[in-house]
Design a protein around this motif. Structure first.
Motif, PDB file in Angstrom:
ATOM      1  N   CYS A  20       0.835  -1.202   0.000  1.00 29.83           N
ATOM      2  CA  CYS A  20       0.000   0.000   0.000  1.00 29.83           C
ATOM      3  C   CYS A  20       0.868   1.250   0.000  1.00 29.83           C
ATOM      4  CB  CYS A  20      -0.907   0.002   1.229  1.00 29.83           C
ATOM      5  SG  CYS A  20      -1.979   1.455   1.313  1.00 29.83           S
ATOM      6  N   PHE A  21       0.530   2.164  -0.894  1.00 33.59           N
ATOM      7  CA  PHE A  21       1.140   3.487  -0.908  1.00 33.59           C
ATOM      8  C   PHE A  21       0.000   4.482  -0.817  1.00 33.59           C
ATOM      9  CE2 PHE A  21       2.628   7.236  -3.372  1.00 33.59           C
ATOM     10  CZ  PHE A  21       3.614   7.639  -2.500  1.00 33.59           C
ATOM     11  N   ASP A  37      -9.579  13.393   0.139  1.00 36.45           N
ATOM     12  CA  ASP A  37      -8.616  13.603   1.218  1.00 36.45           C
ATOM     13  C   ASP A  37      -7.452  12.626   1.186  1.00 36.45           C
ATOM     14  OD1 ASP A  37     -10.010  15.732   2.704  1.00 36.45           O
ATOM     15  OD2 ASP A  37     -11.548  14.196   2.958  1.00 36.45           O
ATOM     16  N   ILE A  38      -7.736  11.371   0.857  1.00 33.57           N
ATOM     17  CA  ILE A  38      -6.712  10.329   0.868  1.00 33.57           C
ATOM     18  C   ILE A  38      -6.699   9.634  -0.483  1.00 33.57           C
ATOM     19  CG2 ILE A  38      -5.994   8.130   1.902  1.00 33.57           C
ATOM     20  CD1 ILE A  38      -7.346   9.099   4.515  1.00 33.57           C
ATOM     21  N   VAL A  39      -5.494   9.475  -1.028  1.00 37.50           N
ATOM     22  CA  VAL A  39      -5.296   8.748  -2.274  1.00 37.50           C
ATOM     23  C   VAL A  39      -4.438   7.540  -1.933  1.00 37.50           C
ATOM     24  CG1 VAL A  39      -4.406   8.858  -4.625  1.00 37.50           C
ATOM     25  CG2 VAL A  39      -5.452  10.875  -3.594  1.00 37.50           C
ATOM     26  N   GLY A  44      -1.817  -2.478  -6.672  1.00 33.25           N
ATOM     27  CA  GLY A  44      -2.005  -2.059  -8.048  1.00 33.25           C
ATOM     28  C   GLY A  44      -3.359  -1.456  -8.355  1.00 33.25           C
ATOM     29  N   ARG A  45      -4.183  -1.251  -7.350  1.00 37.00           N
ATOM     30  CA  ARG A  45      -5.506  -0.666  -7.551  1.00 37.00           C
ATOM     31  C   ARG A  45      -5.545   0.751  -6.983  1.00 37.00           C
ATOM     32  NH1 ARG A  45      -7.112  -5.949  -5.306  1.00 37.00           N
ATOM     33  NH2 ARG A  45      -7.663  -7.265  -7.059  1.00 37.00           N
ATOM     34  N   PHE A  46      -6.223   1.641  -7.708  1.00 33.58           N
ATOM     35  CA  PHE A  46      -6.331   3.037  -7.300  1.00 33.58           C
ATOM     36  C   PHE A  46      -7.589   3.243  -6.467  1.00 33.58           C
ATOM     37  CE2 PHE A  46      -7.969   7.301  -7.784  1.00 33.58           C
ATOM     38  CZ  PHE A  46      -6.850   8.094  -7.630  1.00 33.58           C
ATOM     39  N   GLY A  73     -12.185   4.597 -14.185  1.00 34.96           N
ATOM     40  CA  GLY A  73     -11.833   3.247 -13.754  1.00 34.96           C
ATOM     41  C   GLY A  73     -11.244   3.155 -12.365  1.00 34.96           C
ATOM     42  N   GLY A  74     -11.134   4.282 -11.674  1.00 32.98           N
ATOM     43  CA  GLY A  74     -10.648   4.264 -10.295  1.00 32.98           C
ATOM     44  C   GLY A  74     -11.789   3.996  -9.330  1.00 32.98           C
ATOM     45  N   ARG A  75     -11.421   3.796  -8.107  1.00 33.98           N
ATOM     46  CA  ARG A  75     -12.424   3.551  -7.064  1.00 33.98           C
ATOM     47  C   ARG A  75     -12.377   4.732  -6.104  1.00 33.98           C
ATOM     48  NH1 ARG A  75      -9.666  -0.722  -8.862  1.00 33.98           N
ATOM     49  NH2 ARG A  75     -10.849  -2.567  -9.421  1.00 33.98           N
TER      50      ARG A  75
END
Length: 96
Positions: A20-21, A37-39, A44-46, A73-75
């Protein structure tokens, strides 16, 4: 609980998760308005999390930004606790 306290708790949780990054997006005059607020990139999933208190509401710009992330395509989600984040990530197979 204040929004900043919820953000801090979520960041503490994400920092111990392998693969996790994550970072806190800072607002203000040098930030981009409407960004969650948080990314987070997990396995490998956004993911993007807009943190709100139990009574907090999204602005129109925040709603639009979440929709744009999802369309790309992001969450992106509105969360109100660490448990919300855990449930989302567990649902996508990101954590055990």
């Amino acid at each position: 609980m204040l929004e900043k306290d919820i953000v801090a708790a979520i960041m503490r949780r994400l920092k111990v998760e392998p693969m996790c990054f994550a970072w806190k997006e800072h607002g203000g005059m040098y930030g981009t308005a409407g960004l969650p607020d948080i990314v987070c990139c997990l396995c490998g999933r956004f993911f993007a999390f807009e943190v709100k208190t139990t009574t907090g509401q999204l602005t129109k710009l925040q709603e639009h930004t979440i929709e744009r992330i999802q369309a790309a395509g992001g969450r992106a989600f509105v969360v109100r606790s660490v448990e919300d984040v855990d449930a989302i990530l567990w649902g996508y197979g990101g954590i055990e």
